[in-house]
Design a protein around this motif. Structure first.
Motif, mmCIF file in Angstrom:
data_model
loop_
_atom_site.group_PDB
_atom_site.id
_atom_site.type_symbol
_atom_site.label_atom_id
_atom_site.label_comp_id
_atom_site.label_asym_id
_atom_site.label_seq_id
_atom_site.Cartn_x
_atom_site.Cartn_y
_atom_site.Cartn_z
ATOM 1 N N PHE A 12 53.085 -75.057 5.232
ATOM 2 C CA PHE A 12 53.750 -73.840 4.911
ATOM 3 C C PHE A 12 53.945 -73.414 6.206
ATOM 4 C CE2 PHE A 12 52.190 -69.508 4.422
ATOM 5 C CZ PHE A 12 53.547 -69.124 3.712
ATOM 6 N N LEU A 13 52.628 -73.196 7.026
ATOM 7 C CA LEU A 13 52.979 -72.531 8.297
ATOM 8 C C LEU A 13 54.100 -73.166 9.249
ATOM 9 C CD1 LEU A 13 48.968 -72.491 9.314
ATOM 10 C CD2 LEU A 13 50.630 -70.390 8.508
ATOM 11 N N ASP A 14 54.376 -74.305 9.240
ATOM 12 C CA ASP A 14 55.152 -75.213 10.026
ATOM 13 C C ASP A 14 56.716 -74.576 9.706
ATOM 14 O OD1 ASP A 14 53.556 -76.484 11.270
ATOM 15 O OD2 ASP A 14 53.894 -78.209 10.315
ATOM 16 N N ALA A 15 56.943 -74.402 8.196
ATOM 17 C CA ALA A 15 57.915 -74.016 7.526
ATOM 18 C C ALA A 15 58.186 -72.456 7.883
ATOM 19 C CB ALA A 15 58.002 -74.194 5.892
ATOM 20 N N CYS A 16 57.161 -71.809 7.934
ATOM 21 C CA CYS A 16 57.406 -70.168 8.172
ATOM 22 C C CYS A 16 57.771 -70.066 9.821
ATOM 23 C CB CYS A 16 55.755 -69.536 7.900
ATOM 24 S SG CYS A 16 55.427 -69.072 6.249
ATOM 25 N N VAL A 25 54.004 -66.236 13.677
ATOM 26 C CA VAL A 25 53.198 -66.855 12.568
ATOM 27 C C VAL A 25 51.598 -66.767 13.551
ATOM 28 C CG1 VAL A 25 52.504 -68.882 11.340
ATOM 29 C CG2 VAL A 25 54.801 -68.203 11.600
ATOM 30 N N LEU A 26 50.522 -65.868 13.254
ATOM 31 C CA LEU A 26 49.457 -65.720 13.926
ATOM 32 C C LEU A 26 48.353 -66.336 13.198
ATOM 33 C CD1 LEU A 26 49.823 -61.716 14.708
ATOM 34 C CD2 LEU A 26 50.674 -63.544 15.824
ATOM 35 N N THR A 27 47.698 -67.152 14.025
ATOM 36 C CA THR A 27 46.438 -68.045 13.312
ATOM 37 C C THR A 27 45.096 -68.215 14.312
ATOM 38 O OG1 THR A 27 47.402 -70.062 14.417
ATOM 39 C CG2 THR A 27 48.203 -69.536 12.221
ATOM 40 N N ASP A 28 45.675 -67.534 15.499
ATOM 41 C CA ASP A 28 44.334 -67.405 16.518
ATOM 42 C C ASP A 28 43.397 -66.350 15.887
ATOM 43 O OD1 ASP A 28 42.895 -67.953 19.072
ATOM 44 O OD2 ASP A 28 43.177 -65.854 19.029
ATOM 45 N N ALA A 29 42.079 -66.486 15.835
ATOM 46 C CA ALA A 29 40.959 -65.461 15.349
ATOM 47 C C ALA A 29 41.434 -64.155 15.981
ATOM 48 C CB ALA A 29 39.627 -65.785 15.444
ATOM 49 N N HIS A 30 41.502 -64.123 17.313
ATOM 50 C CA HIS A 30 41.600 -62.771 18.160
ATOM 51 C C HIS A 30 42.805 -62.007 17.506
ATOM 52 C CE1 HIS A 30 43.123 -60.310 21.490
ATOM 53 N NE2 HIS A 30 41.759 -60.076 21.326
ATOM 54 N N ASP A 31 43.897 -62.783 17.320
ATOM 55 C CA ASP A 31 45.209 -62.142 16.765
ATOM 56 C C ASP A 31 45.185 -61.598 15.509
ATOM 57 O OD1 ASP A 31 46.168 -62.660 19.564
ATOM 58 O OD2 ASP A 31 47.271 -64.795 18.651
ATOM 59 N N THR A 32 44.406 -62.466 14.521
ATOM 60 C CA THR A 32 44.387 -61.967 13.232
ATOM 61 C C THR A 32 43.276 -61.271 12.923
ATOM 62 O OG1 THR A 32 42.846 -63.808 12.646
ATOM 63 C CG2 THR A 32 45.361 -64.223 12.473
ATOM 64 N N PHE A 48 44.329 -67.515 6.528
ATOM 65 C CA PHE A 48 44.468 -68.624 7.336
ATOM 66 C C PHE A 48 45.767 -68.247 8.383
ATOM 67 C CE2 PHE A 48 47.015 -69.648 3.739
ATOM 68 C CZ PHE A 48 48.321 -70.191 4.225
ATOM 69 N N ALA A 49 46.372 -67.332 8.037
ATOM 70 C CA ALA A 49 47.438 -66.584 9.005
ATOM 71 C C ALA A 49 47.982 -65.308 8.866
ATOM 72 C CB ALA A 49 48.770 -67.673 8.632
ATOM 73 N N VAL A 50 48.520 -64.671 9.617
ATOM 74 C CA VAL A 50 49.208 -63.518 9.650
ATOM 75 C C VAL A 50 50.742 -63.689 9.769
ATOM 76 C CG1 VAL A 50 49.361 -61.175 10.384
ATOM 77 C CG2 VAL A 50 46.993 -62.113 9.954
ATOM 78 N N LEU A 51 51.506 -63.200 9.106
ATOM 79 C CA LEU A 51 52.896 -63.534 8.951
ATOM 80 C C LEU A 51 53.552 -62.412 9.330
ATOM 81 C CD1 LEU A 51 52.973 -65.842 5.886
ATOM 82 C CD2 LEU A 51 52.808 -66.554 8.295
ATOM 83 N N CYS A 52 54.468 -62.367 10.344
ATOM 84 C CA CYS A 52 55.014 -61.033 10.753
ATOM 85 C C CYS A 52 56.573 -61.145 10.980
ATOM 86 C CB CYS A 52 54.477 -60.690 12.186
ATOM 87 S SG CYS A 52 52.881 -60.784 12.327
ATOM 88 N N PRO A 53 57.381 -61.142 9.542
ATOM 89 C CA PRO A 53 58.729 -61.292 9.588
ATOM 90 C C PRO A 53 59.435 -60.077 10.126
ATOM 91 C CG PRO A 53 57.983 -60.961 7.518
ATOM 92 C CD PRO A 53 57.003 -61.159 8.351
ATOM 93 N N ALA A 54 60.724 -59.963 10.463
ATOM 94 C CA ALA A 54 61.386 -58.823 11.194
ATOM 95 C C ALA A 54 62.409 -58.167 10.406
ATOM 96 C CB ALA A 54 62.095 -59.399 12.517
#
Length: 478
Positions: A12-16, A25-32, A48-54
């Motif tokens: 899913f993350l690869d597709a996003c 596609v943010l997955t690092d703990a510091h970023d999320t 497991f991720a924060v997704l930031c579409p535009a």
């Protein structure tokens, strides 16, 4: 995510990443981390991720992928909510869908008195852009410097202007929404009359992202007032405040745009923790009302009307004292008193908050009856009662007794006091959430007080639009 494996998550993350860019596609703990706790720090989730579409197209692509991979999404705007509605659960199987990058003002139509904005536009920016066009966008909240229009719509936010302009729902003419299947519904029509079937717009407003993702909206604008007159009036009771409200509405009609009730203890708290916001009267009074008139003619006209109103209010014995702002700075100082009440509460310590609504005519009786029952149950409990009297919405909060341990107070009394308050609200035909939404904070209470018929209708709508329960699961409904 519903029973997904890590492999499925990575797919899913690869597709996003391919759809919206790997950097979004943010997955690092510091970023999320900033996306995983609510504003009050009451809820701490995991994702497991924060997704930031535009844009709406990228939102649709992400939602479509989530549908294919069975990933649960938690839409989030400015993350200023007070009910945990934009916070993921603790499982780590959900992804946060941040709308912050959808931050364009698409159009201002002066003749239609509308502004079309994307979901991630900050409320204060909408207000500023409207002012630049010689118009007023009247939605005003304490969090307006960081909350977003998408979040305002998703919770049907109220604020200080509801008396004149209505909730966010009344300010919205059209929506653009991404459905749970990843389709885009373009309802940005900006029409004030449209009787062509079901009102889909109203389904999504107040749904807290459980039925789809709001990506843009057409919002109403109003003429910019020529003048505002702000005043504080001291009264002996909430009943007197209701009589004063009726008198003010008779005198001012639609010019009355603000009517905020603040109990004496609210004023004391603000003075204790923010001494620069001094108590404006020589003596203490049971209640204080902050009222504001907005006039399209002139300040002189507004002041003359206000003077006539206050003369009669004093003559009838409704108002015990009053002070009128003589400058913009003083007007802002009056509003600062009101807006600093939640901050003063936080400084005083943990408390039990209630965002309730009852019919306006019942407010005095509700306060008297519920205050008495709470005093019998927890002697010394201090009541922080304030809110938008003109629309029946009270922030009816309970502070621990003076000198008590706030954490112990919450642990021992929250459940009992919630039941007292909500049972009283129910007896008075009110609501347990007037403007903050249900989120995860009040979901159990909602199940308790809603009728079986109402819950069945809500579940039928949820199932029809989101049969896989991937849109903000665990919020609003079980």
């Amino acid at each position: 995510m519903t029973d997904s494996t890590p492999t499925a998550s990575q797919a899913f993350l690869d597709a996003c990443a391919a759809a919206i860019g790997a950097q979004n596609v943010l997955t690092d703990a510091h970023d999320t981390a900033p996306y995983l706790a609510d504003w009050r720090r009451r809820y701490q989730g995991a994702a497991f991720a924060v997704l930031c579409p535009a844009n709406a197209q990228e939102v649709a692509a992400v939602v479509k992928l989530a549908h294919e991979h069975r990933v649960a999404l938690v839409p989030q705007g400015g993350n200023t909510g007070l009910a945990g509605g934009a916070t993921p659960d603790a499982s780590g199987n959900q992804a946060v869908l941040s709308l912050r990058r959808l931050n364009r003002v698409r159009e201002i139509d002066a003749h239609n008195n509308t502004i079309t904005v994307e979901a991630g536009v900050i409320l204060a920016e909408v207000q500023a852009r409207a002012r630049d066009a010689g118009r007023l966008f009247p939605l005003s909240l304490a969090a307006e410097g960081s909350c977003t229009i998408g979040g305002n719509l998703s919770t049907n936010a109220g604020g200080t202007g509801v008396l004149r302009y209505g909730n966010t729902r009344e300010l919205c003419l059209g929506l653009e929404v991404v459905t749970p299947k990843g389709e885009i519904w373009d309802g940005l029509r900006g029409l004030r009359k449209d009787n062509t079937g079901y009102d889909l717009r109203d389904l999504f407003i107040g749904a807290e992202g459980t039925l789809g993702v709001i990506t843009a909206a057409v919002m109403k604008l109003h003429p910019l007032p020529a003048a505002r007159v702000t005043a504080l009036a001291a009264l002996g009771s909430a009943h007197a405040a209701l009589d004063f409200l009726a008198l003010a509405q008779r005198y001012a009609g639609p010019l009355l745009t603000g009517f905020e009730l603040m109990s004496d203890f609210c004023m004391q708290l603000v003075g204790r923790h923010f001494p620069q916001l001094r108590y404006p009267f020589q003596e203490h009074h049971a209640q204080v009302v902050l009222l504001e008139l907005s006039d399209n003619e002139s300040e002189a006209h507004a002041r003359a009307l206000f003077e006539r109103l206050m003369e009669e209010a004093l003559e009838q014995g409704l108002v015990e004292d009053a002070v009128v702002a003589e400058s913009l700075a003083q007007s802002q100082a009056f509003w600062n008193i009101r807006e600093h009440i939640p901050l003063a509460q936080a400084q005083e310590g943990l408390n039990i908050k209630h965002d309730i609504g009852v019919p306006i005519s019942r407010i005095g009786h509700f306060i008297e009856e519920t205050d008495a029952e709470i005093a019998r149950t927890v002697p010394g409990a201090r009541m922080v009662t304030f809110g938008h009297l003109g629309d029946g919405n009270l922030h009816y909060n309970v502070q621990a007794p003076e000198g008590g341990d706030p954490k112990r107070f919450l642990a021992e009394n929250e459940k009992t006091l919630n039941r007292i308050v909500y049972d009283s609200v129910d007896r008075h035909r009110g609501t347990i959430s007037a403007e903050h939404g249900l989120g995860q904070l009040k979901i159990d209470e909602n199940m308790h007080y809603k009728s079986d018929v109402e819950l069945a209708l809500m579940r039928a709508i949820k199932t029809a639009l989101d049969p896989l329960n991937l849109m903000n699961p665990g919020k609003v409904l079980h």
